[in-house]
Design an enzyme around this catalytic site. Sequence first.
Site, mmCIF file in Angstrom:
data_model
loop_
_atom_site.group_PDB
_atom_site.id
_atom_site.type_symbol
_atom_site.label_atom_id
_atom_site.label_comp_id
_atom_site.label_asym_id
_atom_site.label_seq_id
_atom_site.Cartn_x
_atom_site.Cartn_y
_atom_site.Cartn_z
ATOM 1 N N HIS A 121 78.586 22.918 13.955
ATOM 2 C CA HIS A 121 80.035 23.018 13.400
ATOM 3 C C HIS A 121 81.012 23.455 14.028
ATOM 4 C CE1 HIS A 121 78.632 22.238 9.048
ATOM 5 N NE2 HIS A 121 77.450 22.839 9.327
ATOM 6 N N CYS B 151 77.601 17.691 10.886
ATOM 7 C CA CYS B 151 76.348 17.877 10.037
ATOM 8 C C CYS B 151 75.914 16.985 9.003
ATOM 9 C CB CYS B 151 76.637 19.451 9.484
ATOM 10 S SG CYS B 151 75.161 20.288 8.843
ATOM 11 N N GLU C 208 84.202 23.141 13.528
ATOM 12 C CA GLU C 208 85.346 23.586 12.763
ATOM 13 C C GLU C 208 84.939 25.259 12.089
ATOM 14 O OE1 GLU C 208 82.090 22.555 9.543
ATOM 15 O OE2 GLU C 208 82.671 21.762 11.461
#
Length: 266
Positions: free
Chosen positions: A227, A96, A229
């Site tokens: 994302h 990002c 994660e």
Amino acid sequence: MKKVKVIVLRTAGTNCDYETEYAFQLANADVELVHINQLISRQKKLVDYKILAIPGGFSYGDDIASGKILANEVRYRLLDSLEKFVGAGKLVIGICNGFQVLVNMRLLPGFDDKIDKTQYSTLSFNDSGKFEARWIYLKNTNKSKCPFVHYKTKVGMIYLPIAHGEGKFITKNNKILEKIKNNDQIVFKYVMPNGKEGSYPWNPNGSNLAIAGICNARGNVLGMMPHPERFLTKYNHPHWTRGNLPEEGDGFAIFRNAVSYASDAL
């Protein structure tokens, strides 16, 4: 066996550093959160690590443009060590805001191991004119170049969250876009649930060729807007109470591949 050392870079405005740290810890890496000033002052040295992660957030408030200030700080203060790091085949991932940093510092698209003299691409304002924060479908279109999506586990079609206002990937001209495509540097594309490209909202920002993530020509630097994660286990999924989801989230394979590759190849 000695664990792979990962550096997660942070600065004012970074807000996904702990999630990124946790993702690499789950992949059995030795992870350190390091402030940019610690690298600039040489308290920490990039050469001591095998993976560099630049996480999401709003570095320096995204003043001027998203990721621009941090990109310039890295480019002008850490250029030599960064080029040596990439040239040695070590891994870099920007997520990002981290992707925005990589393109603004000219490490991506990265047609060689050095930072490009010209900025060939950027991440501009979403076509929708608003901040897009939701879950989207992605498809790995990289044939074999990028170890983040190929090394131990072949990443296919996945479901991940996005949260950005400037995620539209565009290039300086069509020749650059074609070069990225022909070099097998497109890693992820936004797709519909059937795996085909579509218009908004499936392509949430209007990116050229529905690009959600690219790698450099060598394949060891990955930038992506979604994302990974934020989807490490089924409990991160918005529908985890409604179905029989696998324990592992779609994003985890990216981190596991990176750590496995760094452990075996570096």
